[in-house]
Design an enzyme around this catalytic site. Structure first.
Site, PDB file in Angstrom:
ATOM      1  N   GLU A   1     -59.491 -38.041 -20.888  1.00  0.00           N
ATOM      2  CA  GLU A   1     -60.488 -37.450 -19.617  1.00  0.00           C
ATOM      3  C   GLU A   1     -60.736 -38.914 -18.927  1.00  0.00           C
ATOM      4  O   GLU A   1     -59.458 -40.079 -19.593  1.00  0.00           O
ATOM      5  CB  GLU A   1     -61.992 -38.225 -20.704  1.00  0.00           C
ATOM      6  CG  GLU A   1     -62.144 -37.313 -21.762  1.00  0.00           C
ATOM      7  CD  GLU A   1     -63.580 -37.607 -22.567  1.00  0.00           C
ATOM      8  OE1 GLU A   1     -64.290 -38.795 -22.122  1.00  0.00           O
ATOM      9  OE2 GLU A   1     -64.284 -36.847 -23.203  1.00  0.00           O
TER      10      GLU A   1
ATOM     11  N   ARG B   1     -65.881 -35.661 -29.960  1.00  0.00           N
ATOM     12  CA  ARG B   1     -64.492 -36.363 -29.429  1.00  0.00           C
ATOM     13  C   ARG B   1     -63.365 -35.012 -29.190  1.00  0.00           C
ATOM     14  O   ARG B   1     -63.441 -34.677 -30.393  1.00  0.00           O
ATOM     15  CB  ARG B   1     -64.189 -37.184 -30.084  1.00  0.00           C
ATOM     16  CG  ARG B   1     -64.830 -38.165 -30.161  1.00  0.00           C
ATOM     17  CD  ARG B   1     -64.445 -39.827 -28.676  1.00  0.00           C
ATOM     18  NE  ARG B   1     -65.599 -39.946 -28.846  1.00  0.00           N
ATOM     19  CZ  ARG B   1     -66.666 -41.613 -28.455  1.00  0.00           C
ATOM     20  NH1 ARG B   1     -67.549 -39.878 -28.321  1.00  0.00           N
ATOM     21  NH2 ARG B   1     -67.113 -41.943 -28.221  1.00  0.00           N
TER      22      ARG B   1
ATOM     23  N   HIS C   1     -68.814 -35.567 -20.601  1.00  0.00           N
ATOM     24  CA  HIS C   1     -68.933 -36.976 -21.316  1.00  0.00           C
ATOM     25  C   HIS C   1     -70.286 -37.542 -21.159  1.00  0.00           C
ATOM     26  O   HIS C   1     -70.416 -38.508 -20.865  1.00  0.00           O
ATOM     27  CB  HIS C   1     -67.849 -37.761 -21.464  1.00  0.00           C
ATOM     28  CG  HIS C   1     -67.836 -38.453 -22.531  1.00  0.00           C
ATOM     29  ND1 HIS C   1     -66.552 -38.893 -23.471  1.00  0.00           N
ATOM     30  CD2 HIS C   1     -68.840 -38.489 -23.878  1.00  0.00           C
ATOM     31  CE1 HIS C   1     -66.768 -39.256 -24.561  1.00  0.00           C
ATOM     32  NE2 HIS C   1     -68.054 -39.837 -24.797  1.00  0.00           N
TER      33      HIS C   1
HETATM   34  C1  GLV Z   1     -70.001 -41.817 -26.259  1.00  0.00           C
HETATM   35  O1  GLV Z   1     -69.589 -41.071 -26.290  1.00  0.00           O
HETATM   36  C2  GLV Z   1     -70.380 -43.181 -27.159  1.00  0.00           C
HETATM   37  O2  GLV Z   1     -69.053 -43.049 -27.947  1.00  0.00           O
HETATM   38  O3  GLV Z   1     -71.550 -43.532 -27.574  1.00  0.00           O
END
Ligand code: GLV
Length: 328
Positions: A265, A236, A284
């Site tokens: 984001e 993150r 991401h």
């Molecule tokens: C992706 O970042 C998730 O938390 O599944």
């Protein structure tokens, strides 16, 4: 009458159909925020919510959903959800652990290799028309960093961190690790976070974002990193101080970074990290393969289905709600 379950976005895979007989499904479409007044109205009588990591499930939203009995997120991370508030209301929160481990570890390794060997920079170089006869191959052309024989420091030794350690073994890297729980992992030397940052040629972050890990890699921690090191983050964005990372890259203290995640984001185009040629970025997509996303939806549906059938969620982040229920 069937209970209403809102799904915040159309989801891939067939499994959603499994819920068809168990509830009335309301799938939200188009760009929207759960805090928009018309969406709030749609959520008011909602019994269950199947959401994504882009949906903020906060107190004002919970107050607007008095009938809510479960939240099932199509993600392993739950930092977008006020789990404490839901637990206080006895509402289970589901997530999707396990199925995205290898896919995310592959993504971390892809970023590590791309940052070390300047893959994105080389791609831009050719497409920009810069590879010409006068700039062709030479002994010091586009040099990168060796991965084989280097030390990889893994911050967070949960399932994804361990999967990254296995990949590093295949690349003949020396692996050291740190995890808040102190958990021992075979093949990984446990060290303090400071020692890990001092010794590692590559650092890969695999922690959940919590109040303890927010800004964990701040300016002083980044200053501790070995000169010439590479930072990879597929966890993150909030775990790493982006301004401090950009400054460490600009000063030449760090060699490169590979980033899948950002504090905000979608990342803003004027984010200083995007201006640095040795920063490799992707949007991401750590768990973004067709098969893994289908498996994540599958688990999210199973979590929802269990509650609709009056059973405990198989993958619940706050199982204490069941204990509290049993004691009532
Ligand atoms: C992706 O970042 C998730 O938390 O599944």
């Amino acid at each position: 009458m069937l209970k209403k379950v809102v799904i915040t976005q159309p989801l891939p895979g067939e499994r959603l159909q499994a819920l068809a007989g168990q509830c009335e499904m309301d799938v939200l479409t188009g760009p929207r925020s759960l805090s928009a007044p018309d969406t709030r109205a749609q959520l008011a009588d909602c019994h269950g919510l199947i959401c994504l990591l882009t949906d903020a499930i906060d107190l004002p939203l919970l107050d607007a959903m008095p009938s809510l009995r479960f939240v099932s997120s199509v993600s392993v991370g739950v930092d977008h959800i006020d789990v404490e508030a839901l637990t206080a209301r006895g509402i289970p929160v589901g997530h999707t652990p396990g199925v995205l481990v290898d896919t995310t570890a592959d993504a971390a390794f892809a970023l590590l290799l791309a940052a070390a060997r300047r893959v994105a920079e080389g791609d831009r170089y050719i497409r920009g028309g810069n590879w010409r006869p006068e700039t062709r191959w030479s002994p010091d052309f586009f040099l990168g960093k060796d991965v084989s024989g280097a030390t990889l420091g893994i911050v967070g030794l949960g399932a994804i961190g361990q999967a990254v350690a296995r990949r590093a073994g295949g690349f003949d890297m020396k692996v050291i690790g740190w995890t808040p729980s102190g958990r021992a992992v075979p093949g990984v030397d446990n060290v303090s976070l400071e020692e890990l940052l001092l010794r590692s040629d590559f650092v890969s972050v695999h922690l959940a974002l919590t109040s303890e890990t927010r800004n964990l890699l701040d300016a002083p921690m980044i200053a501790t990193m070995k000169p010439g090191a590479v930072l990879v983050n597929t966890a993150r964005g909030g775990i790493v101080d982006e301004a401090a990372l950009a400054a460490a890259l600009d000063s030449g203290h760090l060699y490169a970074a590979g980033l899948d995640v950002f504090e905000r984001e979608p990342v803003a185009l004027d984010n200083p990290l995007l201006q640095h040629p040795r920063v490799v970025v992707v949007p991401h997509i750590g768990s973004a393969t067709t098969l893994t996303r289908a498996k994540m939806v599958d688990i999210a549906v199973r979590n929802a289905s269990a509650v609709l059938l009056g059973q405990p969620m198989p993958h619940c982040v706050n199982p204490q709600v069941y204990l509290a229920e049993a004691l009532r």
